[in-house]
Motif scaffolding. Structure first.
Motif, PDB file in Angstrom:
ATOM      1  N   LYS A  19      22.279  17.978  53.047  1.00 21.95           N
ATOM      2  CA  LYS A  19      23.133  17.004  52.354  1.00 21.95           C
ATOM      3  C   LYS A  19      24.362  16.646  53.186  1.00 21.95           C
ATOM      4  CE  LYS A  19      20.801  16.604  48.520  1.00 21.95           C
ATOM      5  NZ  LYS A  19      20.191  15.360  48.105  1.00 21.95           N
ATOM      6  N   ILE A  20      24.964  17.636  53.842  1.00 27.06           N
ATOM      7  CA  ILE A  20      26.124  17.391  54.695  1.00 27.06           C
ATOM      8  C   ILE A  20      25.732  16.486  55.856  1.00 27.06           C
ATOM      9  CG2 ILE A  20      27.775  18.463  56.283  1.00 27.06           C
ATOM     10  CD1 ILE A  20      27.715  20.924  54.310  1.00 27.06           C
ATOM     11  N   ALA A  21      24.573  16.739  56.462  1.00 25.43           N
ATOM     12  CA  ALA A  21      24.099  15.911  57.575  1.00 25.43           C
ATOM     13  C   ALA A  21      23.824  14.477  57.129  1.00 25.43           C
ATOM     14  CB  ALA A  21      22.839  16.530  58.189  1.00 25.43           C
ATOM     15  N   GLN A  22      23.295  14.302  55.920  1.00 23.99           N
ATOM     16  CA  GLN A  22      22.955  12.975  55.412  1.00 23.99           C
ATOM     17  C   GLN A  22      24.171  12.187  54.953  1.00 23.99           C
ATOM     18  OE1 GLN A  22      20.267  13.959  52.209  1.00 23.99           O
ATOM     19  NE2 GLN A  22      18.445  13.711  53.496  1.00 23.99           N
ATOM     20  N   LYS A  23      25.098  12.851  54.258  1.00 26.38           N
ATOM     21  CA  LYS A  23      26.153  12.118  53.562  1.00 26.38           C
ATOM     22  C   LYS A  23      27.568  12.493  53.981  1.00 26.38           C
ATOM     23  CE  LYS A  23      23.223  11.187  49.685  1.00 26.38           C
ATOM     24  NZ  LYS A  23      23.238  10.437  48.482  1.00 26.38           N
ATOM     25  N   GLY A  24      27.701  13.419  54.913  1.00 24.33           N
ATOM     26  CA  GLY A  24      29.019  13.793  55.399  1.00 24.33           C
ATOM     27  C   GLY A  24      29.593  15.027  54.732  1.00 24.33           C
ATOM     28  N   PRO A  25      30.717  15.522  55.253  1.00 20.47           N
ATOM     29  CA  PRO A  25      31.287  16.795  54.804  1.00 20.47           C
ATOM     30  C   PRO A  25      31.888  16.780  53.399  1.00 20.47           C
ATOM     31  CG  PRO A  25      32.743  15.751  56.373  1.00 20.47           C
ATOM     32  CD  PRO A  25      31.485  14.926  56.334  1.00 20.47           C
ATOM     33  N   ASN A  26      32.089  15.628  52.828  1.00 18.12           N
ATOM     34  CA  ASN A  26      32.677  15.553  51.489  1.00 18.12           C
ATOM     35  C   ASN A  26      31.651  15.386  50.379  1.00 18.12           C
ATOM     36  OD1 ASN A  26      35.372  15.881  52.287  1.00 18.12           O
ATOM     37  ND2 ASN A  26      35.466  13.739  52.908  1.00 18.12           N
ATOM     38  N   VAL A  27      30.380  15.492  50.702  1.00 19.40           N
ATOM     39  CA  VAL A  27      29.340  15.316  49.689  1.00 19.40           C
ATOM     40  C   VAL A  27      29.424  16.440  48.660  1.00 19.40           C
ATOM     41  CG1 VAL A  27      27.528  16.561  50.972  1.00 19.40           C
ATOM     42  CG2 VAL A  27      26.898  14.829  49.297  1.00 19.40           C
ATOM     43  N   GLY A  28      29.280  16.059  47.396  1.00 23.03           N
ATOM     44  CA  GLY A  28      29.274  17.032  46.312  1.00 23.03           C
ATOM     45  C   GLY A  28      27.867  17.187  45.773  1.00 23.03           C
ATOM     46  N   LEU A  29      27.599  18.345  45.193  1.00 23.90           N
ATOM     47  CA  LEU A  29      26.302  18.557  44.569  1.00 23.90           C
ATOM     48  C   LEU A  29      26.429  19.554  43.436  1.00 23.90           C
ATOM     49  CD1 LEU A  29      25.366  21.458  46.048  1.00 23.90           C
ATOM     50  CD2 LEU A  29      24.758  19.883  47.831  1.00 23.90           C
ATOM     51  N   SER A  30      25.404  19.600  42.607  1.00 22.58           N
ATOM     52  CA  SER A  30      25.349  20.570  41.522  1.00 22.58           C
ATOM     53  C   SER A  30      24.252  21.581  41.849  1.00 22.58           C
ATOM     54  CB  SER A  30      25.053  19.881  40.189  1.00 22.58           C
ATOM     55  OG  SER A  30      23.694  19.534  40.100  1.00 22.58           O
ATOM     56  N   PHE A  31      24.158  22.628  41.068  1.00 22.95           N
ATOM     57  CA  PHE A  31      23.133  23.637  41.363  1.00 22.95           C
ATOM     58  C   PHE A  31      21.725  23.099  41.171  1.00 22.95           C
ATOM     59  CE2 PHE A  31      24.112  24.459  36.896  1.00 22.95           C
ATOM     60  CZ  PHE A  31      22.860  24.596  36.325  1.00 22.95           C
ATOM     61  N   TYR A  32      21.591  21.996  40.459  1.00 27.87           N
ATOM     62  CA  TYR A  32      20.266  21.378  40.298  1.00 27.87           C
ATOM     63  C   TYR A  32      19.725  20.839  41.624  1.00 27.87           C
ATOM     64  CZ  TYR A  32      20.977  21.523  35.253  1.00 27.87           C
ATOM     65  OH  TYR A  32      21.191  21.932  33.966  1.00 27.87           O
ATOM     66  N   ALA A  33      20.597  20.601  42.595  1.00 28.77           N
ATOM     67  CA  ALA A  33      20.172  20.060  43.891  1.00 28.77           C
ATOM     68  C   ALA A  33      19.227  21.010  44.635  1.00 28.77           C
ATOM     69  CB  ALA A  33      21.390  19.767  44.767  1.00 28.77           C
ATOM     70  N   PHE A  34      19.199  22.261  44.237  1.00 25.73           N
ATOM     71  CA  PHE A  34      18.392  23.260  44.935  1.00 25.73           C
ATOM     72  C   PHE A  34      16.994  23.408  44.355  1.00 25.73           C
ATOM     73  CE2 PHE A  34      22.894  24.795  44.846  1.00 25.73           C
ATOM     74  CZ  PHE A  34      23.217  24.288  46.091  1.00 25.73           C
TER      75      PHE A  34
END
Length: 72
Positions: A16-31
């Motif tokens: 996600k960091i590689a795709q959208k940059g260091p400020n990307v947020g996510l929830s535990f559902y992303a896993f």
């Protein structure tokens, strides 16, 4: 948290960091996949996220990665 789930979280955070940059947020559902094919790991991640660390719904992937690497 088991080692396999920790590795999965780090991999997803890196992606996600590689795709959208260091400020990307996510929830535990992303896993996890959209279907509940691993309820035990889902509950383990939810417990770590919500009960143990009382994190907001969305948290920067970089912070999650750092927490996992530090063994929190």
């Amino acid at each position: 948290m088991n080692a396999q789930l920790r590795e999965k979280i780090i991999t997803v955070c890196n992606k996600k960091i590689a795709q959208k940059g260091p400020n990307v947020g996510l929830s535990f559902y992303a896993f996890f996949a959209n279907k509940n094919d691993d309820p035990q790991s889902l509950m383990e991640a939810a417990t770590w996220w919500i009960q143990t660390h009382q994190l907001d719904h969305f948290v920067k992937a970089q912070k999650i990665k750092e927490m996992i690497v530090e063994g929190l």
